[in-house]
Design a protein around this motif. Structure first.
Motif: not given
Length: 331
Positions: A258, A263, A282-286, A328, A330
């Motif tokens: 990041d 991206r 819970a991560m962004d993105p999961p 997910r 990511s």
């Protein structure tokens, strides 16, 4: 015991058999004895019972890592919680032992030899760790969570399919069209990260991709993952995917990506290992992550240990538990 027997109107031997769940007691006598024990507030003296049964009712859970690192590791924390619950469910007390230094080794062996526990569940020994070989000399049964360092035969092991899990991760990335797939490997003095690195390398070669210079070793910490990701990007700015050997390191890798303006997953897809319930979703993105459940491992280890306590001649075996891929955003 004399008071319970008198209160229930039975002999002392009948009271003893009823309280020890002996089959040779009538249902009526058993109920009278149990009712008397409740009314009198009776509880057995564990020290006296141990003299007869040769059992303490306690099981050691030994983690061969510095306690500071273990308590910061969500996977090891899940292992400790699973150990406590699994043992509590069968009426056993968990004794938690951290064994890191040579001084710890001596204390650990003396404690386990001293008749304080009935057996031991041992996790995360390093290849240079003398603990596994020392434990082979004990008279109590031992079950290892993961391959025992330097010992391939004669021990009971319950492990996950680490190499197979890495293969699942890399095959997923290859199928998504990724071609520059790096990896952040765990410490190469432990069997699990060694196997995960081997699975990554073999799968790339099978896909006709070159793994040369695309691996970076770290220490299963967030900071380690972040630093390793920086090193990989510096060497290979065209990296389009990374397989990370633990969720915690993947969190660090996500932060580095990041900060570098990459991206996820458009520029760099990320797949990790553990599928920790408090981290991966819970991560962004999961995070896409290889799923392994420490409760399954601990359950199998406790089951094996109980069998060993009943049958000391149970042949040593290695149980390899299957893993799966939780996909997910990511990747």
């Amino acid at each position: 015991m004399e008071d319970v027997a008198a209160f229930a109107g039975v002999s002392r031997s009948t009271a003893s058999r009823a309280l020890n769940d002996d089959a040779y007691v009538s249902a009526a006598a058993r109920e009278k004895v149990l009712a008397a024990a409740r009314d009198l507030g009776y509880s057995p003296n564990q020290a006296a019972r141990s003299l007869v049964t040769r059992r303490t009712g306690a099981i050691a859970v030994v983690l061969s890592e510095p306690e500071a690192r273990l308590l910061d590791d969500p996977y090891r924390t899940a292992v400790m919680r699973a150990g406590y619950r699994e043992l509590a469910d069968i009426g056993r007390q968990m004794v938690l032992i951290f064994s890191d230094t040579r001084e710890d080794l001596g204390k650990t062996v003396r404690f386990l030899e001293g008749g304080h526990v009935d057996g031991a569940l041992v996790f995360a020994p390093h290849r240079a760790d003398p603990l596994p070989k020392a434990l082979r000399l004990l008279r109590i049964p031992v079950v290892f969570g993961g391959q025992a360092a330097g010992i391939r035969r004669g021990v009971h092991v319950v492990d996950f399919d680490n190499e197979g899990g890495a293969r699942l991760a890399v095959e997923h990335l290859v199928a998504a069209g990724r071609r520059r797939i790096g990896t952040i490997a765990g410490p190469q003095d432990q069997s699990a990260p060694i196997d995960r690195l081997a699975g990554w390398r073999k799968t790339l070669l099978d896909a006709g991709l070159d793994p040369a210079d695309l691996a970076e070793e770290a220490d299963f910490t967030l900071a380690g993952g972040a630093g390793a990701m920086s090193a990989l990007l510096a060497r290979h700015p065209d990296l389009d995917a990374v397989f990370v050997a633990s969720d915690m390191m993947a969190v660090g890798a996500l932060r580095t990506l990041d900060a570098a303006g990459r991206r996820i997953p458009e520029d760099v897809a990320v797949v990790s290992f553990d599928d920790n319930a408090t981290l991966a979703p819970a991560m962004d993105p999961p995070l896409t992550s290889v799923h392994q459940d420490p409760r399954e491992q601990v359950h199998a280890m406790v089951e094996t240990l109980m069998q060993l306590l009943d049958d000391q001649n149970l042949k040593p075996r290695q149980q390899i538990l299957p893993v799966s891929l939780a996909v997910r955003a990511s990747s």
